[in-house]
Design a protein around this motif. Structure first.
Motif, PDB file in Angstrom:
ATOM      1  N   ASP A 178     -18.003   3.780  11.954  1.00  0.00           N
ATOM      2  CA  ASP A 178     -17.128   2.779  11.330  1.00  0.00           C
ATOM      3  C   ASP A 178     -17.926   1.796  10.469  1.00  0.00           C
ATOM      4  OD1 ASP A 178     -18.499   1.664  13.413  1.00  0.00           O
ATOM      5  OD2 ASP A 178     -16.767   0.619  14.286  1.00  0.00           O
ATOM      6  N   LEU A 179     -19.038   2.249   9.904  1.00  0.00           N
ATOM      7  CA  LEU A 179     -19.859   1.312   9.113  1.00  0.00           C
ATOM      8  C   LEU A 179     -19.118   0.876   7.844  1.00  0.00           C
ATOM      9  CD1 LEU A 179     -21.328   2.556   6.348  1.00  0.00           C
ATOM     10  CD2 LEU A 179     -22.504   3.918   8.023  1.00  0.00           C
ATOM     11  N   ASP A 180     -19.436  -0.311   7.378  1.00  0.00           N
ATOM     12  CA  ASP A 180     -18.811  -0.829   6.151  1.00  0.00           C
ATOM     13  C   ASP A 180     -19.754  -0.747   4.956  1.00  0.00           C
ATOM     14  OD1 ASP A 180     -16.276  -1.834   7.266  1.00  0.00           O
ATOM     15  OD2 ASP A 180     -17.589  -3.165   8.418  1.00  0.00           O
ATOM     16  N   THR A 181     -21.018  -1.153   5.164  1.00  0.00           N
ATOM     17  CA  THR A 181     -21.941  -1.288   4.032  1.00  0.00           C
ATOM     18  C   THR A 181     -23.327  -0.775   4.413  1.00  0.00           C
ATOM     19  OG1 THR A 181     -20.764  -3.269   3.311  1.00  0.00           O
ATOM     20  CG2 THR A 181     -23.003  -2.995   2.469  1.00  0.00           C
ATOM     21  N   VAL A 182     -23.942  -0.035   3.506  1.00  0.00           N
ATOM     22  CA  VAL A 182     -25.335   0.383   3.701  1.00  0.00           C
ATOM     23  C   VAL A 182     -26.163  -0.214   2.580  1.00  0.00           C
ATOM     24  CG1 VAL A 182     -26.939   2.323   3.930  1.00  0.00           C
ATOM     25  CG2 VAL A 182     -24.589   2.564   4.672  1.00  0.00           C
ATOM     26  N   ILE A 183     -27.298  -0.821   2.943  1.00  0.00           N
ATOM     27  CA  ILE A 183     -28.185  -1.424   1.943  1.00  0.00           C
ATOM     28  C   ILE A 183     -29.466  -0.595   1.898  1.00  0.00           C
ATOM     29  CG2 ILE A 183     -29.326  -3.551   1.199  1.00  0.00           C
ATOM     30  CD1 ILE A 183     -27.224  -5.129   2.660  1.00  0.00           C
ATOM     31  N   THR A 292     -37.076  -5.142   1.404  1.00  0.00           N
ATOM     32  CA  THR A 292     -36.154  -5.589   0.344  1.00  0.00           C
ATOM     33  C   THR A 292     -34.729  -5.646   0.877  1.00  0.00           C
ATOM     34  OG1 THR A 292     -35.839  -3.322  -0.467  1.00  0.00           O
ATOM     35  CG2 THR A 292     -37.531  -4.658  -1.580  1.00  0.00           C
ATOM     36  N   THR A 293     -34.422  -4.794   1.865  1.00  0.00           N
ATOM     37  CA  THR A 293     -33.049  -4.750   2.383  1.00  0.00           C
ATOM     38  C   THR A 293     -32.721  -6.036   3.141  1.00  0.00           C
ATOM     39  OG1 THR A 293     -33.846  -3.583   4.346  1.00  0.00           O
ATOM     40  CG2 THR A 293     -33.005  -2.230   2.546  1.00  0.00           C
ATOM     41  N   ILE A 294     -33.725  -6.589   3.821  1.00  0.00           N
ATOM     42  CA  ILE A 294     -33.500  -7.851   4.546  1.00  0.00           C
ATOM     43  C   ILE A 294     -33.400  -8.995   3.535  1.00  0.00           C
ATOM     44  CG2 ILE A 294     -34.477  -9.447   6.252  1.00  0.00           C
ATOM     45  CD1 ILE A 294     -35.890  -6.668   7.194  1.00  0.00           C
ATOM     46  N   ALA A 295     -34.267  -8.926   2.520  1.00  0.00           N
ATOM     47  CA  ALA A 295     -34.196  -9.926   1.450  1.00  0.00           C
ATOM     48  C   ALA A 295     -32.803  -9.941   0.831  1.00  0.00           C
ATOM     49  CB  ALA A 295     -35.257  -9.609   0.393  1.00  0.00           C
ATOM     50  N   ALA A 296     -32.194  -8.764   0.718  1.00  0.00           N
ATOM     51  CA  ALA A 296     -30.875  -8.660   0.075  1.00  0.00           C
ATOM     52  C   ALA A 296     -29.793  -9.395   0.851  1.00  0.00           C
ATOM     53  CB  ALA A 296     -30.485  -7.188  -0.076  1.00  0.00           C
ATOM     54  N   LEU A 297     -29.958  -9.506   2.178  1.00  0.00           N
ATOM     55  CA  LEU A 297     -28.926 -10.168   2.995  1.00  0.00           C
ATOM     56  C   LEU A 297     -28.745 -11.624   2.583  1.00  0.00           C
ATOM     57  CD1 LEU A 297     -29.750  -8.809   6.582  1.00  0.00           C
ATOM     58  CD2 LEU A 297     -27.776  -8.217   5.159  1.00  0.00           C
ATOM     59  N   GLY A 298     -29.774 -12.193   1.954  1.00  0.00           N
ATOM     60  CA  GLY A 298     -29.692 -13.582   1.512  1.00  0.00           C
ATOM     61  C   GLY A 298     -28.828 -13.768   0.268  1.00  0.00           C
ATOM     62  N   GLU A 299     -28.464 -12.696  -0.393  1.00  0.00           N
ATOM     63  CA  GLU A 299     -27.639 -12.772  -1.610  1.00  0.00           C
ATOM     64  C   GLU A 299     -26.220 -13.232  -1.241  1.00  0.00           C
ATOM     65  OE1 GLU A 299     -28.647 -11.742  -4.719  1.00  0.00           O
ATOM     66  OE2 GLU A 299     -26.780 -11.293  -5.791  1.00  0.00           O
ATOM     67  N   LYS A 300     -25.758 -14.247  -1.946  1.00  0.00           N
ATOM     68  CA  LYS A 300     -24.435 -14.822  -1.625  1.00  0.00           C
ATOM     69  C   LYS A 300     -23.313 -13.789  -1.769  1.00  0.00           C
ATOM     70  CE  LYS A 300     -24.497 -19.760  -2.435  1.00  0.00           C
ATOM     71  NZ  LYS A 300     -25.487 -20.054  -3.491  1.00  0.00           N
ATOM     72  N   SER A 307     -18.690  -7.833   9.111  1.00  0.00           N
ATOM     73  CA  SER A 307     -18.658  -6.397   8.812  1.00  0.00           C
ATOM     74  C   SER A 307     -19.867  -5.696   9.418  1.00  0.00           C
ATOM     75  CB  SER A 307     -18.614  -6.170   7.301  1.00  0.00           C
ATOM     76  OG  SER A 307     -19.751  -6.730   6.697  1.00  0.00           O
ATOM     77  N   ARG A 308     -19.785  -4.389   9.504  1.00  0.00           N
ATOM     78  CA  ARG A 308     -20.879  -3.581  10.062  1.00  0.00           C
ATOM     79  C   ARG A 308     -21.785  -3.096   8.934  1.00  0.00           C
ATOM     80  NH1 ARG A 308     -16.394  -3.306  12.681  1.00  0.00           N
ATOM     81  NH2 ARG A 308     -15.612  -2.099  10.934  1.00  0.00           N
ATOM     82  N   VAL A 309     -23.026  -3.559   9.004  1.00  0.00           N
ATOM     83  CA  VAL A 309     -23.973  -3.351   7.909  1.00  0.00           C
ATOM     84  C   VAL A 309     -25.175  -2.556   8.433  1.00  0.00           C
ATOM     85  CG1 VAL A 309     -25.487  -4.534   6.264  1.00  0.00           C
ATOM     86  CG2 VAL A 309     -23.286  -5.558   6.909  1.00  0.00           C
ATOM     87  N   VAL A 310     -25.638  -1.597   7.633  1.00  0.00           N
ATOM     88  CA  VAL A 310     -26.858  -0.859   7.975  1.00  0.00           C
ATOM     89  C   VAL A 310     -27.916  -1.122   6.914  1.00  0.00           C
ATOM     90  CG1 VAL A 310     -27.903   1.446   8.205  1.00  0.00           C
ATOM     91  CG2 VAL A 310     -25.633   1.003   9.193  1.00  0.00           C
ATOM     92  N   LEU A 311     -29.124  -1.470   7.352  1.00  0.00           N
ATOM     93  CA  LEU A 311     -30.247  -1.604   6.427  1.00  0.00           C
ATOM     94  C   LEU A 311     -31.153  -0.381   6.608  1.00  0.00           C
ATOM     95  CD1 LEU A 311     -31.345  -5.325   7.107  1.00  0.00           C
ATOM     96  CD2 LEU A 311     -29.466  -4.475   5.675  1.00  0.00           C
ATOM     97  N   ILE A 312     -31.514   0.269   5.518  1.00  0.00           N
ATOM     98  CA  ILE A 312     -32.434   1.413   5.617  1.00  0.00           C
ATOM     99  C   ILE A 312     -33.867   0.869   5.585  1.00  0.00           C
ATOM    100  CG2 ILE A 312     -33.174   3.617   4.614  1.00  0.00           C
ATOM    101  CD1 ILE A 312     -30.247   3.660   5.554  1.00  0.00           C
TER     102      ILE A 312
END
Ligand SMILES: *Cc1c(COP(=O)(O)O)cnc(C)c1O
Length: 331
Positions: A178-183, A292-300, A307-312
């Motif tokens: 049931d994931l919503d977003t993959v970064i 970079t995927t963790i850095a992206a979480l800071g983007e407004k 939501s359910r988010v996966v970082l690669i």
């Protein structure tokens, strides 16, 4: 969509990803997906980490390289394989060739640092040192490969490589249906294309977001221009994301254009802070590209609340000194 989906003027059979899964099973580990309480609290979402650096060569690149090489005929394998990458892809090709007992030639320029040269040598690869930049080494690789009947294993712009990387998407469908977003960290686009194809064939509403570094984000500008462009390379902590997409890109540019919802850029401070944060929250030490995927979480407004988010978390090929230097200002 299982029977393939048109992308621009190319046609990619996403069934290839399922075939890749069984083909590479003996070479590649299914990687864990872990829940990060620290990142989930900080970003008010349910944040999960796909630990791709657990692979034997410390990055996901093994998936694509294994799928391509295992797709060759017995005769082609015995002739040997070649590639021109000095980084994680080069390691992956050398590793698979060694496991199969077939010859591998890795073409590198005279400028490649000694640590990398020694690491590649340790895997038993035949190193061909040529020219003073990687473009010359690449050109020479194709020339020699033609003369010697070696199969060139492309780092990203190849259907078998894309399908191999896509097996990450299949694992995610099992691990978090049931994931919503993959970064996803984005350079040449093999990783994100494969993941997006696999996910969207089953979960068309899921979102796939690419992240590159601000310094030289070739895919980002190529998408903007509507055609592949070349950018000057700048030093970055995300060194595994350096390199162009190829002016004669055949697959990944169109696949990214079609299946990737958004590409965002992160700066060097955010990448370093991301590495530090992963270390502090999870005691994981990873390379800049993965952070970079963790850095992206800071983007407004990038991710929906709750939501359910996966970082690669794509790789961990970084030496201890560089790692400590990168994170020390953020501890
Ligand atoms: C190669 C690589 C990427 C990017 O993959 P592409 O298929 O080129 O987009 C990301 N992270 C790491 C660690 C890599 O080695």
């Amino acid at each position: 969509m299982k029977n393939g989906s048109p992308a621009g003027n190319i046609f990619f059979d996403s069934g290839e990803i399922w075939k890749a899964k069984s083909r590479i099973a003996g070479f590649v580990d299914k990687t864990p997906l872990i829940y990060s309480a620290g990142l989930s609290n900080a970003f008010r979402a349910s944040v999960h980490l796909k630990l791709e650096f657990i692979q034997p060569t410390r990055s996901f690149k093994l998936r694509g390289a294994a799928n391509m090489i295992l797709s060759l005929s017995e005769e082609e394998r015995q002739q040997g394989v070649a590639t021109f990458s000095t980084g994680n892809h080069g390691f992956a090709v050398a590793y698979v060739a060694k496991e199969l007992g077939i010859p591998a030639a890795i073409f590198i320029s005279e400028r490649v640092p000694e640590v990398k040269v020694n690491n590649l040598r340790a895997l038993g690869a035949n190193l061909v040192i040529y020219g003073d930049n990687q473009d010359d080494a690449e050109e020479y690789c194709y020339k020699k490969a033609k003369a010697e009947s070696w199969s060139v294993v492309e780092p990203f712009d190849d259907p078998k490589v894309i399908a191999g990387q896509g097996t990450i998407g299949l694992e995610l469908l099992e691990q978090i249906p049931d994931l919503d977003t993959v970064i996803v960290p984005l350079s040449g686009g093999g990783l994100i294309s494969g993941i997006a194809l696999a996910l969207k064939s089953v979960l068309p509403q899921s979102r796939v977001i690419g992240v590159s570094m601000k310094g030289s984000p070739t895919m980002y500008y190529s998408l903007k221009e509507g055609k592949p462009v070349i950018l000057e390379e700048k030093n970055t902590l995300a060194d595994s994301l350096l390199g162009g997409i190829g002016l004669d890109n055949k697959y990944t540019f169109q696949l990214v254009r079609r299946y990737v919802d958004k590409v965002i850029l992160v700066n060097e401070e955010a990448i370093a802070a991301g590495m530090a944060s992963l270390f502090k929250n999870e005691r994981l030490a990873v390379e800049g590209a993965a952070a970079t995927t963790i850095a992206a979480l800071g983007e407004k407004n990038l991710i929906e609340p709750n939501s359910r988010v996966v970082l690669i978390i794509s790789g961990s090929n970084i030496d201890s000194k560089s790692f400590i230097n990168a994170i020390k200002a953020y501890l």
